[in-house]
Design a protein around this motif. Sequence first.
Motif, PDB file in Angstrom:
ATOM      1  N   GLU A 256       0.813  -1.215   0.000  1.00 10.66           N
ATOM      2  CA  GLU A 256       0.000   0.000   0.000  1.00 10.66           C
ATOM      3  C   GLU A 256       0.849   1.269   0.000  1.00 10.66           C
ATOM      4  O   GLU A 256       0.364   2.349  -0.310  1.00 10.66           O
ATOM      5  N   HIS A 257       2.155   1.140   0.334  1.00  5.26           N
ATOM      6  CA  HIS A 257       3.051   2.299   0.342  1.00  5.26           C
ATOM      7  C   HIS A 257       3.992   2.326  -0.871  1.00  5.26           C
ATOM      8  O   HIS A 257       4.747   3.279  -1.037  1.00  5.26           O
ATOM      9  N   SER A 258       3.965   1.276  -1.698  1.00  2.00           N
ATOM     10  CA  SER A 258       4.969   1.140  -2.749  1.00  2.00           C
ATOM     11  C   SER A 258       4.558   1.835  -4.036  1.00  2.00           C
ATOM     12  O   SER A 258       3.371   2.025  -4.320  1.00  2.00           O
ATOM     13  N   VAL A 259       5.581   2.216  -4.813  1.00  2.00           N
ATOM     14  CA  VAL A 259       5.371   2.756  -6.156  1.00  2.00           C
ATOM     15  C   VAL A 259       6.344   2.036  -7.087  1.00  2.00           C
ATOM     16  O   VAL A 259       7.447   1.667  -6.690  1.00  2.00           O
ATOM     17  N   GLY A 260       5.937   1.855  -8.334  1.00  3.31           N
ATOM     18  CA  GLY A 260       6.804   1.173  -9.278  1.00  3.31           C
ATOM     19  C   GLY A 260       6.870  -0.321  -8.992  1.00  3.31           C
ATOM     20  O   GLY A 260       6.152  -0.860  -8.142  1.00  3.31           O
ATOM     21  N   ARG A 261       7.737  -0.991  -9.726  1.00  2.00           N
ATOM     22  CA  ARG A 261       7.875  -2.442  -9.597  1.00  2.00           C
ATOM     23  C   ARG A 261       9.028  -2.775  -8.652  1.00  2.00           C
ATOM     24  O   ARG A 261      10.128  -2.235  -8.791  1.00  2.00           O
ATOM     25  N   THR A 295      10.455   0.718  -3.682  1.00  2.00           N
ATOM     26  CA  THR A 295      10.420   2.168  -3.530  1.00  2.00           C
ATOM     27  C   THR A 295       9.120   2.575  -2.852  1.00  2.00           C
ATOM     28  O   THR A 295       8.035   2.095  -3.233  1.00  2.00           O
ATOM     29  N   ARG A 297       6.322   5.444  -1.635  1.00  2.00           N
ATOM     30  CA  ARG A 297       5.751   6.742  -2.045  1.00  2.00           C
ATOM     31  C   ARG A 297       6.074   7.825  -1.012  1.00  2.00           C
ATOM     32  O   ARG A 297       6.474   8.934  -1.359  1.00  2.00           O
ATOM     33  N   ASP A 298       5.885   7.529   0.244  1.00  6.27           N
ATOM     34  CA  ASP A 298       6.150   8.452   1.342  1.00  6.27           C
ATOM     35  C   ASP A 298       6.878   7.671   2.437  1.00  6.27           C
ATOM     36  O   ASP A 298       6.238   7.046   3.285  1.00  6.27           O
TER      37      ASP A 298
END
Length: 352
Positions: A256-261, A295, A297-298
């Motif tokens: 829920e906090h991740s971005v990208g692969r 990675t 997001r915050d």
Amino acid sequence: MPSRAYPDADFPADPYPGAVPPFSFVHLDECSHPLTFDVCWRVGEAGGAELDLWLAGHGAPPLAARIPLLSYGSNRNPSKITWLRRSLGLTGPVVVLRARTENLAAVWASGFRARDGQRTSVLGAAPGATEKHAVWLATPEQVAVLDRCEGRDDRYRLARLGTGAVHTDDGLRIEAPWCYLGLSAIRRPLLVNGSPVRCADLDQAAAFALDGVPAPDDGLSATTVHGAPDPDAWPSAVFVYGTLQPGHRAWPLLAEHSVGRPRRATVAGQVWDTGFGYPALLPDGSSRAPGWVVTMRDPVSALGDLDRYEGPEYRRIRVAATSGSGPGTACWTYAWAADEGSLQALPAGWTR
């Protein structure tokens, strides 16, 4: 045997920007203690005290509670650090890592220091340039002292640097380091015949006599920072090797906090079986532990959730994750902090 400590007298502050130790160091009590790196930063030679333990012994925050602050002028000079202690109340050990920069340069500024009339430096874009500078691993309290010294939001602005590349002595690339950049006209690059003058090309005596005009800007891409810096904001990635891996039972907490692969990577260390259904990482320079780089997001928000999930058995540290032959990517990870005596080899068939 304790390592040698170098007194401030070995590194005079004048002329600006002052003499700089040819090694990474931690500064305390008017002395610079050399640092070396194997699987972690150590005070003295290989096998010396782990820097985090040394800091704890002096009642100081660990590396994970500090931000990387690119220092290209006098702040990497030990005598200047002592001046900050005496004049502005700087406290605690100051960790200063040697760094190599690319496409950046320290250039002479348009104005002079009020306290001694010497010309100061400022950072500017310099395509193709490679220079040696330093990175403070600074606590927020130490940054507050530097804010007063640099005249934050008056002479300089504190920003996250988006231009160029910064690599510390351990081979880590520092992405978006904090940095003081010129703000007022007297702290913008001096243009002589239309071009800035690199500090590496001209000493203080010659720079003092330069005649030119302030540049319109420093040519850098950087985001101004407002308020106190949060050490949890860097880095923005986490290395996971156990239940937080993609497809494992705790992955939804991180997803829920991740971005990208997520991408596969390894860090220096070995993963062990705790016997409780989850593994433990022990940093180790002789082996590589596989896992994933994710990675966030915050990171400030995400790390709060992850800290609670991992609990007191683990400590959050920064490591370099590699996915090939390139430079290491700075990541958070959770290393085992409880009793190591009960750890066992992972069982056959453990899914990594």
